[in-house]
Write a protein that holds these residues in place. Structure first.
Motif, PDB file in Angstrom:
ATOM      1  N   ASP A 115       1.424  15.997 -50.077  1.00 35.29           N
ATOM      2  CA  ASP A 115       0.643  14.810 -50.467  1.00 35.29           C
ATOM      3  C   ASP A 115       1.562  13.630 -50.791  1.00 35.29           C
ATOM      4  O   ASP A 115       1.314  12.505 -50.355  1.00 35.29           O
ATOM      5  CB  ASP A 115      -0.228  15.103 -51.692  1.00 35.29           C
ATOM      6  CG  ASP A 115      -1.542  15.763 -51.348  1.00 35.29           C
ATOM      7  OD1 ASP A 115      -2.024  15.580 -50.211  1.00 35.29           O
ATOM      8  OD2 ASP A 115      -2.101  16.439 -52.224  1.00 35.29           O
ATOM      9  N   GLU A 116       2.605  13.888 -51.561  1.00 35.51           N
ATOM     10  CA  GLU A 116       3.538  12.812 -51.937  1.00 35.51           C
ATOM     11  C   GLU A 116       4.236  12.240 -50.707  1.00 35.51           C
ATOM     12  O   GLU A 116       4.334  11.021 -50.555  1.00 35.51           O
ATOM     13  CB  GLU A 116       4.571  13.332 -52.937  1.00 35.51           C
ATOM     14  CG  GLU A 116       4.011  13.558 -54.324  1.00 35.51           C
ATOM     15  CD  GLU A 116       5.043  14.103 -55.294  1.00 35.51           C
ATOM     16  OE1 GLU A 116       6.135  14.565 -54.856  1.00 35.51           O
ATOM     17  OE2 GLU A 116       4.758  14.072 -56.502  1.00 35.51           O
ATOM     18  N   ALA A 117       4.725  13.112 -49.832  1.00 33.56           N
ATOM     19  CA  ALA A 117       5.430  12.651 -48.633  1.00 33.56           C
ATOM     20  C   ALA A 117       4.494  11.868 -47.714  1.00 33.56           C
ATOM     21  O   ALA A 117       4.864  10.805 -47.191  1.00 33.56           O
ATOM     22  CB  ALA A 117       6.041  13.841 -47.889  1.00 33.56           C
ATOM     23  N   LEU A 118       3.286  12.352 -47.525  1.00 38.64           N
ATOM     24  CA  LEU A 118       2.334  11.660 -46.658  1.00 38.64           C
ATOM     25  C   LEU A 118       1.879  10.335 -47.269  1.00 38.64           C
ATOM     26  O   LEU A 118       1.669   9.357 -46.551  1.00 38.64           O
ATOM     27  CB  LEU A 118       1.143  12.563 -46.346  1.00 38.64           C
ATOM     28  CG  LEU A 118       1.468  13.792 -45.498  1.00 38.64           C
ATOM     29  CD1 LEU A 118       0.249  14.707 -45.387  1.00 38.64           C
ATOM     30  CD2 LEU A 118       1.985  13.404 -44.124  1.00 38.64           C
ATOM     31  N   SER A 119       1.750  10.288 -48.583  1.00 36.75           N
ATOM     32  CA  SER A 119       1.392   9.031 -49.255  1.00 36.75           C
ATOM     33  C   SER A 119       2.488   7.992 -49.066  1.00 36.75           C
ATOM     34  O   SER A 119       2.200   6.815 -48.811  1.00 36.75           O
ATOM     35  CB  SER A 119       1.144   9.264 -50.746  1.00 36.75           C
ATOM     36  OG  SER A 119      -0.049   9.986 -50.941  1.00 36.75           O
ATOM     37  N   ARG A 120       3.745   8.414 -49.187  1.00 34.64           N
ATOM     38  CA  ARG A 120       4.865   7.484 -48.962  1.00 34.64           C
ATOM     39  C   ARG A 120       4.878   6.996 -47.517  1.00 34.64           C
ATOM     40  O   ARG A 120       5.078   5.806 -47.254  1.00 34.64           O
ATOM     41  CB  ARG A 120       6.205   8.157 -49.307  1.00 34.64           C
ATOM     42  CG  ARG A 120       6.469   8.273 -50.785  1.00 34.64           C
ATOM     43  CD  ARG A 120       7.921   8.668 -51.098  1.00 34.64           C
ATOM     44  NE  ARG A 120       8.362   9.869 -50.410  1.00 34.64           N
ATOM     45  CZ  ARG A 120       8.210  11.110 -50.861  1.00 34.64           C
ATOM     46  NH1 ARG A 120       7.621  11.317 -52.024  1.00 34.64           N
ATOM     47  NH2 ARG A 120       8.661  12.134 -50.176  1.00 34.64           N
ATOM     48  N   LEU A 121       4.658   7.897 -46.577  1.00 33.18           N
ATOM     49  CA  LEU A 121       4.621   7.532 -45.168  1.00 33.18           C
ATOM     50  C   LEU A 121       3.500   6.523 -44.902  1.00 33.18           C
ATOM     51  O   LEU A 121       3.713   5.508 -44.233  1.00 33.18           O
ATOM     52  CB  LEU A 121       4.417   8.787 -44.308  1.00 33.18           C
ATOM     53  CG  LEU A 121       4.283   8.563 -42.801  1.00 33.18           C
ATOM     54  CD1 LEU A 121       5.579   8.007 -42.221  1.00 33.18           C
ATOM     55  CD2 LEU A 121       3.900   9.866 -42.120  1.00 33.18           C
ATOM     56  N   GLY A 126       1.527   0.145 -45.115  1.00 28.89           N
ATOM     57  CA  GLY A 126       0.483  -0.607 -45.787  1.00 28.89           C
ATOM     58  C   GLY A 126      -0.855   0.115 -45.822  1.00 28.89           C
ATOM     59  O   GLY A 126      -1.901  -0.501 -45.984  1.00 28.89           O
ATOM     60  N   PHE A 127      -0.829   1.403 -45.685  1.00 27.84           N
ATOM     61  CA  PHE A 127      -2.037   2.227 -45.605  1.00 27.84           C
ATOM     62  C   PHE A 127      -2.203   2.995 -46.905  1.00 27.84           C
ATOM     63  O   PHE A 127      -1.233   3.502 -47.461  1.00 27.84           O
ATOM     64  CB  PHE A 127      -1.885   3.206 -44.433  1.00 27.84           C
ATOM     65  CG  PHE A 127      -3.126   3.950 -44.064  1.00 27.84           C
ATOM     66  CD1 PHE A 127      -4.062   3.376 -43.218  1.00 27.84           C
ATOM     67  CD2 PHE A 127      -3.355   5.230 -44.531  1.00 27.84           C
ATOM     68  CE1 PHE A 127      -5.205   4.063 -42.850  1.00 27.84           C
ATOM     69  CE2 PHE A 127      -4.486   5.931 -44.176  1.00 27.84           C
ATOM     70  CZ  PHE A 127      -5.421   5.338 -43.333  1.00 27.84           C
ATOM     71  N   THR A 128      -3.422   3.076 -47.421  1.00 26.82           N
ATOM     72  CA  THR A 128      -3.701   3.875 -48.611  1.00 26.82           C
ATOM     73  C   THR A 128      -4.288   5.209 -48.173  1.00 26.82           C
ATOM     74  O   THR A 128      -5.344   5.246 -47.534  1.00 26.82           O
ATOM     75  CB  THR A 128      -4.704   3.151 -49.534  1.00 26.82           C
ATOM     76  OG1 THR A 128      -4.160   1.887 -49.894  1.00 26.82           O
ATOM     77  CG2 THR A 128      -4.982   3.976 -50.780  1.00 26.82           C
ATOM     78  N   LEU A 129      -3.603   6.275 -48.495  1.00 31.25           N
ATOM     79  CA  LEU A 129      -4.024   7.618 -48.096  1.00 31.25           C
ATOM     80  C   LEU A 129      -5.071   8.159 -49.064  1.00 31.25           C
ATOM     81  O   LEU A 129      -4.861   8.117 -50.275  1.00 31.25           O
ATOM     82  CB  LEU A 129      -2.802   8.550 -48.066  1.00 31.25           C
ATOM     83  CG  LEU A 129      -3.025   9.968 -47.582  1.00 31.25           C
ATOM     84  CD1 LEU A 129      -3.393   9.960 -46.103  1.00 31.25           C
ATOM     85  CD2 LEU A 129      -1.785  10.803 -47.816  1.00 31.25           C
ATOM     86  N   HIS A 130      -6.197   8.643 -48.542  1.00 28.23           N
ATOM     87  CA  HIS A 130      -7.225   9.274 -49.370  1.00 28.23           C
ATOM     88  C   HIS A 130      -7.132  10.794 -49.321  1.00 28.23           C
ATOM     89  O   HIS A 130      -7.353  11.461 -50.312  1.00 28.23           O
ATOM     90  CB  HIS A 130      -8.622   8.836 -48.924  1.00 28.23           C
ATOM     91  CG  HIS A 130      -8.874   7.399 -49.187  1.00 28.23           C
ATOM     92  ND1 HIS A 130      -9.855   6.693 -48.556  1.00 28.23           N
ATOM     93  CD2 HIS A 130      -8.273   6.506 -50.014  1.00 28.23           C
ATOM     94  CE1 HIS A 130      -9.860   5.444 -48.977  1.00 28.23           C
ATOM     95  NE2 HIS A 130      -8.897   5.312 -49.856  1.00 28.23           N
TER      96      HIS A 130
END
Length: 144
Positions: A115-121, A126-130
């Motif tokens: 989750d952390e790695a994908l959120s950073r990616l 400029g994308f907010t991961l849900h």
């Protein structure tokens, strides 16, 4: 007391002006007992008395109500599973040879790191991961 799957499904359907019919209950039961997403022929093979046209129609209603999710694999078949809010967050192992698909749950500490790695990616674009979905593609034990 926690609501049963059927109670949650009935509430979701009611919110879409639909009801939990015996055929929809059967489909929910089949998907709840599966090790992974199922094709329509696989759903039909588990229950006698389910008509193919009825399964197509009812899956469309269940998907529209957020009860069922369609999972796209490497073959021409759409597969269906209960939505994650009913069965929990998981990922899929997908066989590129036979198309088999199995659910797999990642240990919580690895899921957190993912989750952390994908959120950073996502944030770097400029994308907010849900949330995320992860499909691991390879060969199953039978095809290997």
């Amino acid at each position: 007391m926690a609501a049963t799957v059927h109670e949650v499904v009935a509430e979701k359907l009611h919110a879409h002006a639909q009801r939990l019919t015996p055929a929809r209950r059967d489909i929910v039961d089949v998907l709840a007992g599966a090790a992974g997403p199922l094709t329509i022929p696989e759903i039909l093979a588990t229950r006698t008395g389910l008509a193919q046209s009825s399964v197509y129609r009812n899956l469309a209603v269940l998907e529209s109500a957020g009860v069922v999710t369609r999972v796209v694999g490497n073959d021409e078949f759409g597969r269906f599973e209960l939505a994650e809010d009913l069965i929990g967050h998981h990922h899929h192992l997908m066989c590129e040879e036979c198309g088999a698909m199995l659910d797999v749950t990642v240990p919580p500490e690895i899921e957190h790191q993912l989750d952390e790695a994908l959120s950073r990616l996502a944030a770097s674009s400029g994308f907010t991961l849900h949330h995320h979905r992860l499909d691991l593609v390879g060969r199953c034990a039978k095809c290997r």
